[in-house]
Design an enzyme around this catalytic site. Structure first.
Site, short mmCIF file in Angstrom:
data_model
loop_
_atom_site.label_atom_id
_atom_site.label_comp_id
_atom_site.label_asym_id
_atom_site.label_seq_id
_atom_site.Cartn_x
_atom_site.Cartn_y
_atom_site.Cartn_z
N GLY A 171 0.37 -0.99 0.06
CA GLY A 171 -0.53 0.25 -0.07
C GLY A 171 0.42 1.14 -0.17
O GLY A 171 2.02 1.44 -0.31
N GLY A 172 0.46 1.82 0.78
CA GLY A 172 1.54 3.57 0.90
C GLY A 172 2.20 4.04 1.23
O GLY A 172 3.48 4.12 1.17
N GLY A 406 24.23 12.30 -29.21
CA GLY A 406 23.77 12.30 -27.75
C GLY A 406 24.03 11.61 -26.93
O GLY A 406 24.68 12.54 -25.98
N ALA A 407 24.75 10.35 -27.25
CA ALA A 407 24.63 9.89 -25.33
C ALA A 407 25.96 10.15 -25.62
O ALA A 407 26.90 9.82 -24.43
CB ALA A 407 24.79 7.91 -26.12
C1 HXC Z 1 -3.26 -4.38 11.97
C2 HXC Z 1 -2.60 -6.14 12.00
C3 HXC Z 1 -2.32 -5.27 10.06
C4 HXC Z 1 -3.00 -4.18 9.90
C5 HXC Z 1 -1.67 -7.74 10.29
N1 HXC Z 1 -2.01 -7.51 11.04
N2 HXC Z 1 -1.37 -6.88 9.44
N3 HXC Z 1 -3.04 -5.87 12.20
N4 HXC Z 1 -3.82 -3.76 10.83
N5 HXC Z 1 -2.89 -3.63 9.20
C6 HXC Z 1 -2.39 -8.39 12.37
C7 HXC Z 1 -2.78 -9.15 12.57
O1 HXC Z 1 -3.86 -8.76 12.51
C8 HXC Z 1 -1.99 -10.67 13.32
O2 HXC Z 1 -2.85 -10.44 14.41
C9 HXC Z 1 -1.21 -9.98 12.86
O3 HXC Z 1 -0.72 -8.75 12.60
C10 HXC Z 1 -0.51 -10.71 12.07
O4 HXC Z 1 -0.89 -10.98 10.55
P1 HXC Z 1 -1.15 -11.93 10.20
O5 HXC Z 1 -2.73 -11.82 9.20
O6 HXC Z 1 -1.52 -13.78 10.64
O7 HXC Z 1 -0.11 -12.15 9.26
P2 HXC Z 1 0.42 -12.73 7.79
O8 HXC Z 1 -0.32 -14.23 8.06
O9 HXC Z 1 1.83 -13.16 7.70
O10 HXC Z 1 -0.10 -12.61 6.70
C11 HXC Z 1 1.06 -10.77 6.98
C12 HXC Z 1 -0.02 -9.80 6.06
C13 HXC Z 1 -1.15 -9.42 6.10
C14 HXC Z 1 -0.08 -10.12 4.48
C15 HXC Z 1 0.40 -8.42 6.49
O11 HXC Z 1 -1.58 -9.89 7.93
C16 HXC Z 1 -2.35 -8.45 5.73
O12 HXC Z 1 -2.86 -8.88 4.89
N6 HXC Z 1 -2.31 -7.37 6.08
C17 HXC Z 1 -2.72 -6.63 5.96
C18 HXC Z 1 -2.67 -5.46 5.09
C19 HXC Z 1 -3.23 -4.42 4.97
O13 HXC Z 1 -4.36 -4.44 4.35
N7 HXC Z 1 -2.75 -3.01 5.31
C20 HXC Z 1 -3.29 -2.08 4.75
C21 HXC Z 1 -3.02 -1.60 3.95
S1 HXC Z 1 -3.14 -0.05 2.97
P3 HXC Z 1 -2.29 -11.43 15.41
O14 HXC Z 1 -2.82 -10.39 16.66
O15 HXC Z 1 -3.35 -12.67 14.67
O16 HXC Z 1 -1.24 -11.75 15.45
C22 HXC Z 1 -1.69 1.08 3.78
C23 HXC Z 1 -2.14 2.31 3.41
C24 HXC Z 1 -1.01 3.00 3.99
O17 HXC Z 1 -1.35 0.73 4.81
C25 HXC Z 1 -1.43 4.40 3.78
C26 HXC Z 1 -0.18 5.12 3.83
C27 HXC Z 1 0.15 6.69 3.11
#
Ligand code: HXC
Length: 519
Positions: A171-172, A406-407
């Site tokens: 993401g971002g 040019g290069a």
């Molecule tokens: C809160 C999160 C989290 C998040 C993971 N966790 N991502 N908690 N916010 N963004 C937590 C899970 O709930 C889990 O908690 C622990 O972290 C580990 O995650 P798992 O899913 O069990 O791990 P894994 O299977 O290795 O998968 C990793 C992952 C997946 C692929 C990153 O967690 C995932 O898809 N997370 C969401 C990603 C996402 O959509 N983020 C937002 C993107 S938008 P527990 O308690 O069970 O251990 C963004 C915007 C930024 O980031 C903008 C900036 C400008």
């Protein structure tokens, strides 16, 4: 609580903080072949040098059950330490705490070390291993990211910023590393993308794996987002340390000079006949680089991306330099969109941090074709020209063989403020290669010859005539565009002497808010 109990309480809190999200999650992290946030810091910094900040920070969220879940440090470990005795600041995302996701307080911790790195004038290292914005915190998390991005932008060109991606970065969140100077990705355990596979499938219908969409290979080979693909985290740690060894602490300092034990007057006899007699035959410019730099040590950036140009750090008589070299071994060393982008960013990186630029030229021109023109080779090629012309650091250019059109101008030519421009006797500096030139100049005459053999003979004669007359270094030397034609075997010594002479060089650009480089 007695004073002794207070001390014991502190020790217990520290132990608790060091456990991050708990033993089970640490175990899961290890099973994935990954170190924890703290283990990474310990391995990157000089032993025992880490001073941690904000260990007792916890999030302030009261929604989605987070009010009952608090972990000391809140998912990111921050602080400072040393690398080779020089101060660095560091933050390391802790995947064991809420997946390393970024909260308001997490962002504040990162911003604190970034601000202090700027005040002190020391590099900042960011270790990424995170699920992105902490979903429960919503807009506060987005604002936190933007606070970090703004600091990345302000720090750019002031202190070196190095990012390592050792897990998810999606993401971002990808934009913080993308704003920094160097991006290192660990193979198979890291990925970066703006939009993940699931959303990609929903929006475009494309089915693709995480690795194929944003793995280290993708970014080190195809996109150029990553400068280094490390086999594993250990190699990543080493690359962070090595990169910093070439860089000053900040833009007001010179890069650190190392003691040089490699003789400065070492001649490399093999260079006198490294250029093939046949001008169409390739050779590996890295053989030349390794033979002329101190101790054959060359830290190559973007090794797998745009291989028609080679860029990296090396030392001459202990002085760190940026090396840029066309690579005849790949696409004949032609300049195209990716090689122009790659080299332009590298030249600006060197200029920002006061590393002299040594350029080795063997370039047949820009890559022709609609794909390049539609892709904007004009703008991208202009980037490289801009970068060279704008750079005020010492610039030493050696033309090895071809330097066409040019290069030629782009690749550190005299008129783009090249300070010392040498050529080997094998150099061919011309508007274009003999084949193209004769097609233009003799096209009508060639068309009149019907006999195939006679036609080929005529073309060969004309090409030879053109080559003998124009494709030499002496024409350019006659006008002073080349300062000297040097014996290849003396190249190391001549570069070292040039850099010594230029070490007190002062040059500047006219006052302006900033340039308008063709981005
Ligand atoms: C809160 C999160 C989290 C998040 C993971 N966790 N991502 N908690 N916010 N963004 C937590 C899970 O709930 C889990 O908690 C622990 O972290 C580990 O995650 P798992 O899913 O069990 O791990 P894994 O299977 O290795 O998968 C990793 C992952 C997946 C692929 C990153 O967690 C995932 O898809 N997370 C969401 C990603 C996402 O959509 N983020 C937002 C993107 S938008 P527990 O308690 O069970 O251990 C963004 C915007 C930024 O980031 C903008 C900036 C400008």
């Amino acid at each position: 609580m007695s004073n002794q109990e207070k001390v014991r309480h502190l020790v217990r809190l520290r132990e608790q903080a060091r456990l991050g999200g708990g033993e089970e999650r640490i175990e899961t992290q290890h099973q994935k072949g990954k170190y924890t946030a703290r283990e990474r810091i310990e391995r990157i910094l000089d032993e025992g040098s880490f001073e941690e900040f904000d260990m007792f920070v916890t999030h302030r969220s009261h929604d989605f059950g987070l009010e009952n879940q608090h972990y000391l440090s809140d998912g990111v470990i921050t602080g400072h330490g040393t690398i080779d005795g020089r101060v660095v600041y560091i933050f390391s995302q802790d995947f064991t705490v809420f997946g390393g996701s970024l909260s308001e307080t997490f962002a504040q911790k990162v911003c604190k070390v970034m601000d202090q790195a700027m005040k002190v004038g020391a590099p900042i290292i960011g270790i990424n291993d995170s699920g992105g914005a902490r979903i429960q915190e919503g807009v506060k998390s987005l604002a936190g990211y933007a606070e970090i991005f703004q600091r990345n932008i302000m720090a750019s060109g002031v202190i070196p910023q190095i990012s390592a991606i050792f897990g998810p970065c999606a993401g971002g969140a990808v934009y913080s590393p993308a704003l920094t100077d160097v991006v290192i990705m660990s193979d198979k355990t890291s990925y970066m993308f703006v939009t993940g596979p699931r959303v990609t499938k929903t929006v475009t219908g494309e089915e693709i794996t995480t690795e194929d969409l944003g793995g280290a290979s993708v970014h080190a080979v195809k996109s150029g987002v990553a400068h280094f693909r490390a086999d594993d985290e250990e190699e990543g740690f080493l690359l962070i340390r090595k990169t910093l060894q070439f860089l000053p602490q900040n833009n007001l300092e010179d890069p650190p000079v190392m003691e040089c034990t490699d003789p400065i007057d070492r001649v490399v006899d093999g260079l006198n006949d490294i250029i093939p007699e046949d001008p169409h035959h390739p050779y590996d410019v890295k053989d030349i680089i390794y033979s002329i730099v101190d101790d054959s040590e060359f830290l190559e950036f973007h090794r797998h991306f745009a291989k028609n140009i080679v860029v990296g750090f090396a030392r001459f008589n202990g002085i760190p330099c940026g090396l840029v070299a066309n690579q005849p071994n790949f696409l004949a060393g032609v300049l195209d969109i990716n090689s122009s982008r790659k080299a332009a960013r590298f030249v600006r990186f060197c200029d920002a941090f006061n590393l002299p630029i040594v350029t080795l030229v063997d370039v047949p021109g820009f890559l022709p074709g609609s794909a390049q023109e539609y892709g904007g080779i004009i703008t991208h090629g202009a980037k490289l020209m801009f970068a060279y012309g704008e750079a005020t650091v010492p610039k030493v250019t050696i033309t090895l063989r071809k330097s066409y059109g040019g290069a030629h101008d782009v690749m550190g030519s005299k008129q783009l403020r090249g300070d010392i421009n040498y050529a080997w006797p094998t150099a061919e500096i011309a508007v274009m290669g003999p084949k193209g030139a004769i097609e233009v100049l003799e096209g009508k005459n060639i068309a009149k010859i019907e006999d195939r053999e006679q036609k080929a003979k005529y073309i060969a004669e004309k090409e030879k005539e053109y080559r003998d007359k124009t494709a030499t270094p002496y024409e350019a030397a006659r006008y002073g565009y080349i300062d000297d034609v040097i014996e290849p075997r003396n190249t190391r010594f001549r570069i070292i002497r040039a850099l010594k002479t230029l070490s007190t060089k002062k040059d500047k650009n006219p006052p302006k808010k900033h340039s308008n480089i063709p981005l």
